[in-house]
Design a protein around this motif. Structure first.
Motif, PDB file in Angstrom:
ATOM      1  N   LEU A   1      -3.444  14.207   2.369  1.00  0.00           N
ATOM      2  CA  LEU A   1      -4.892  13.643   2.625  1.00  0.00           C
ATOM      3  C   LEU A   1      -5.860  14.834   3.128  1.00  0.00           C
ATOM      4  O   LEU A   1      -7.174  14.963   2.724  1.00  0.00           O
ATOM      5  CB  LEU A   1      -4.647  12.670   3.699  1.00  0.00           C
ATOM      6  CG  LEU A   1      -6.151  11.914   3.866  1.00  0.00           C
ATOM      7  CD1 LEU A   1      -6.612  11.367   2.449  1.00  0.00           C
ATOM      8  CD2 LEU A   1      -5.738  11.096   5.003  1.00  0.00           C
ATOM      9  N   HIS A   2      -5.380  15.723   3.981  1.00  0.00           N
ATOM     10  CA  HIS A   2      -6.284  16.751   4.541  1.00  0.00           C
ATOM     11  C   HIS A   2      -6.735  17.709   3.320  1.00  0.00           C
ATOM     12  O   HIS A   2      -7.834  18.224   3.093  1.00  0.00           O
ATOM     13  CB  HIS A   2      -5.305  17.606   5.618  1.00  0.00           C
ATOM     14  CG  HIS A   2      -6.277  18.757   5.969  1.00  0.00           C
ATOM     15  ND1 HIS A   2      -7.183  18.432   6.878  1.00  0.00           N
ATOM     16  CD2 HIS A   2      -5.895  20.002   6.030  1.00  0.00           C
ATOM     17  CE1 HIS A   2      -7.827  19.652   7.273  1.00  0.00           C
ATOM     18  NE2 HIS A   2      -6.937  20.685   6.915  1.00  0.00           N
ATOM     19  N   LYS A   3      -5.459  17.798   2.574  1.00  0.00           N
ATOM     20  CA  LYS A   3      -6.008  18.856   1.138  1.00  0.00           C
ATOM     21  C   LYS A   3      -7.039  18.407   0.327  1.00  0.00           C
ATOM     22  O   LYS A   3      -7.734  18.911  -0.096  1.00  0.00           O
ATOM     23  CB  LYS A   3      -4.780  19.317   0.611  1.00  0.00           C
ATOM     24  CG  LYS A   3      -3.888  20.396   1.323  1.00  0.00           C
ATOM     25  CD  LYS A   3      -2.515  20.599   0.678  1.00  0.00           C
ATOM     26  CE  LYS A   3      -1.840  21.742   1.331  1.00  0.00           C
ATOM     27  NZ  LYS A   3      -0.678  21.894   0.909  1.00  0.00           N
TER      28      LYS A   3
ATOM     29  N   GLN B   1       0.882  -1.123  -0.074  1.00  0.00           N
ATOM     30  CA  GLN B   1      -0.185  -0.054  -0.021  1.00  0.00           C
ATOM     31  C   GLN B   1       0.911   1.061  -0.062  1.00  0.00           C
ATOM     32  O   GLN B   1       1.784   1.414   0.376  1.00  0.00           O
ATOM     33  CB  GLN B   1      -1.052  -0.036   1.443  1.00  0.00           C
ATOM     34  CG  GLN B   1      -0.570   0.444   2.565  1.00  0.00           C
ATOM     35  CD  GLN B   1      -1.577   0.266   3.637  1.00  0.00           C
ATOM     36  OE1 GLN B   1      -2.396  -0.489   3.442  1.00  0.00           O
ATOM     37  NE2 GLN B   1      -1.252   1.001   4.701  1.00  0.00           N
ATOM     38  N   GLN B   2       0.332   2.362  -0.654  1.00  0.00           N
ATOM     39  CA  GLN B   2       0.911   3.545  -0.710  1.00  0.00           C
ATOM     40  C   GLN B   2       0.734   4.140   0.629  1.00  0.00           C
ATOM     41  O   GLN B   2      -0.379   4.518   1.045  1.00  0.00           O
ATOM     42  CB  GLN B   2       0.641   4.011  -1.885  1.00  0.00           C
ATOM     43  CG  GLN B   2       1.308   5.507  -2.208  1.00  0.00           C
ATOM     44  CD  GLN B   2       0.887   6.103  -3.451  1.00  0.00           C
ATOM     45  OE1 GLN B   2      -0.186   5.612  -4.231  1.00  0.00           O
ATOM     46  NE2 GLN B   2       1.195   7.323  -3.684  1.00  0.00           N
ATOM     47  N   GLN B   3       1.671   5.114   1.184  1.00  0.00           N
ATOM     48  CA  GLN B   3       1.492   5.665   2.044  1.00  0.00           C
ATOM     49  C   GLN B   3       1.299   7.197   1.836  1.00  0.00           C
ATOM     50  O   GLN B   3       2.009   7.756   0.864  1.00  0.00           O
ATOM     51  CB  GLN B   3       2.751   5.810   2.997  1.00  0.00           C
ATOM     52  CG  GLN B   3       3.088   4.243   3.738  1.00  0.00           C
ATOM     53  CD  GLN B   3       1.996   3.950   4.791  1.00  0.00           C
ATOM     54  OE1 GLN B   3       1.542   4.855   5.398  1.00  0.00           O
ATOM     55  NE2 GLN B   3       1.775   2.712   4.662  1.00  0.00           N
ATOM     56  N   VAL B   4       0.298   7.966   2.217  1.00  0.00           N
ATOM     57  CA  VAL B   4      -0.059   9.281   1.812  1.00  0.00           C
ATOM     58  C   VAL B   4       0.163  10.131   3.016  1.00  0.00           C
ATOM     59  O   VAL B   4      -0.195   9.822   4.237  1.00  0.00           O
ATOM     60  CB  VAL B   4      -1.340   9.299   1.339  1.00  0.00           C
ATOM     61  CG1 VAL B   4      -1.695  10.925   1.028  1.00  0.00           C
ATOM     62  CG2 VAL B   4      -1.673   8.409   0.225  1.00  0.00           C
ATOM     63  N   SER B   5       0.798  11.369   2.797  1.00  0.00           N
ATOM     64  CA  SER B   5       0.978  12.156   4.064  1.00  0.00           C
ATOM     65  C   SER B   5      -0.317  12.896   4.458  1.00  0.00           C
ATOM     66  O   SER B   5      -1.312  12.754   3.675  1.00  0.00           O
ATOM     67  CB  SER B   5       2.037  13.190   3.537  1.00  0.00           C
ATOM     68  OG  SER B   5       1.415  14.295   2.772  1.00  0.00           O
TER      69      SER B   5
ATOM     70  N   ILE C   1     -11.500  18.206  12.832  1.00  0.00           N
ATOM     71  CA  ILE C   1     -12.113  19.095  11.811  1.00  0.00           C
ATOM     72  C   ILE C   1     -12.625  20.159  12.666  1.00  0.00           C
ATOM     73  O   ILE C   1     -13.648  20.028  13.531  1.00  0.00           O
ATOM     74  CB  ILE C   1     -12.973  18.075  10.824  1.00  0.00           C
ATOM     75  CG1 ILE C   1     -12.473  17.152  10.218  1.00  0.00           C
ATOM     76  CG2 ILE C   1     -13.955  18.757  10.053  1.00  0.00           C
ATOM     77  CD1 ILE C   1     -13.171  16.093   9.207  1.00  0.00           C
ATOM     78  N   PRO C   2     -12.749  21.410  11.945  1.00  0.00           N
ATOM     79  CA  PRO C   2     -13.280  22.477  12.871  1.00  0.00           C
ATOM     80  C   PRO C   2     -14.804  22.343  12.669  1.00  0.00           C
ATOM     81  O   PRO C   2     -15.384  21.951  11.692  1.00  0.00           O
ATOM     82  CB  PRO C   2     -12.931  23.562  11.847  1.00  0.00           C
ATOM     83  CG  PRO C   2     -11.774  23.189  10.844  1.00  0.00           C
ATOM     84  CD  PRO C   2     -12.020  21.558  10.918  1.00  0.00           C
TER      85      PRO C   2
END
Length: 184
Positions: free
Chosen positions: A39-41, A31-35, A178-179
């Motif tokens: 991910l947030h963006k 699996q690919q790791q995503v920062s 999350i706000p």
């Protein structure tokens, strides 16, 4: 190759893994790791694009038919603007699928409802709208295509809005930072 510099275990068989170093293998070893930042963006982009499409654009561009009653409203205003909204929804959908893949949640309830909502506005609505437009140009009357187009449009827009609320609930459960203003 100079094998005298090679470092390894104390076993003569290179294919034996000592019991102390054995790791649990899973189905997701590649699996690919995503920062978290990316991910947030992507989550923000998905939420903004799909919300704008389903909450603002689809309903308002449909209302233009009643606000600007003209024989040119459908081909020159309604259809191109709805096409823009469909493209925006598709872009948000693509980002959402990417987020789902990153989180390994492709079969969750929010993504599945999104598949239905976006599939409806991408595949069903344009076909029904074009069929109604062709029928109207020939006869000057509405048809089952038009009625279906209107009511399914309302249904898919409502489904998209409801799924947006579910998505915010879903995102908050997975990411509590999350706000609170985001869902509002």
């Amino acid at each position: 190759l100079n094998t005298t510099w090679a470092v390894g275990g104390n076993n003569t068989n290179p294919f034996v893994i000592p019991m102390g170093t054995m790791h649990e293998l899973s189905a997701y070893t590649h699996q690919q790791q995503v920062s978290d930042t990316i991910l947030h963006k992507k989550r923000i982009a998905h939420g903004v694009m799909t919300s704008v499409a389903f909450v603002l654009l689809f309903p308002n561009f449909a209302l233009l038919l009643y606000i600007v009653p003209s024989r040119r409203t459908v081909p020159w205003i309604h259809a191109p603007l709805q096409l823009f909204a469909v493209l925006l929804a598709l872009a948000g959908f693509g980002v959402g699928v990417s987020v789902s893949k990153d989180l390994q949640e492709l079969g969750g309830y929010h993504p599945v409802i999104g598949y239905v909502a976006v599939g409806g506005v991408v595949l069903i609505q344009p076909v029904l709208g074009i069929m109604q437009h062709i029928h109207f140009r020939k006869t000057g009357t509405s048809s089952l295509y038009g009625v279906s187009h209107r009511y399914l449009g309302r249904f898919f827009a409502a489904l998209g809005v409801i799924n947006g609320g579910i998505g915010f609930h879903y995102a908050t459960a997975k990411n509590p930072d999350i706000p609170p203003a985001s869902p509002i």
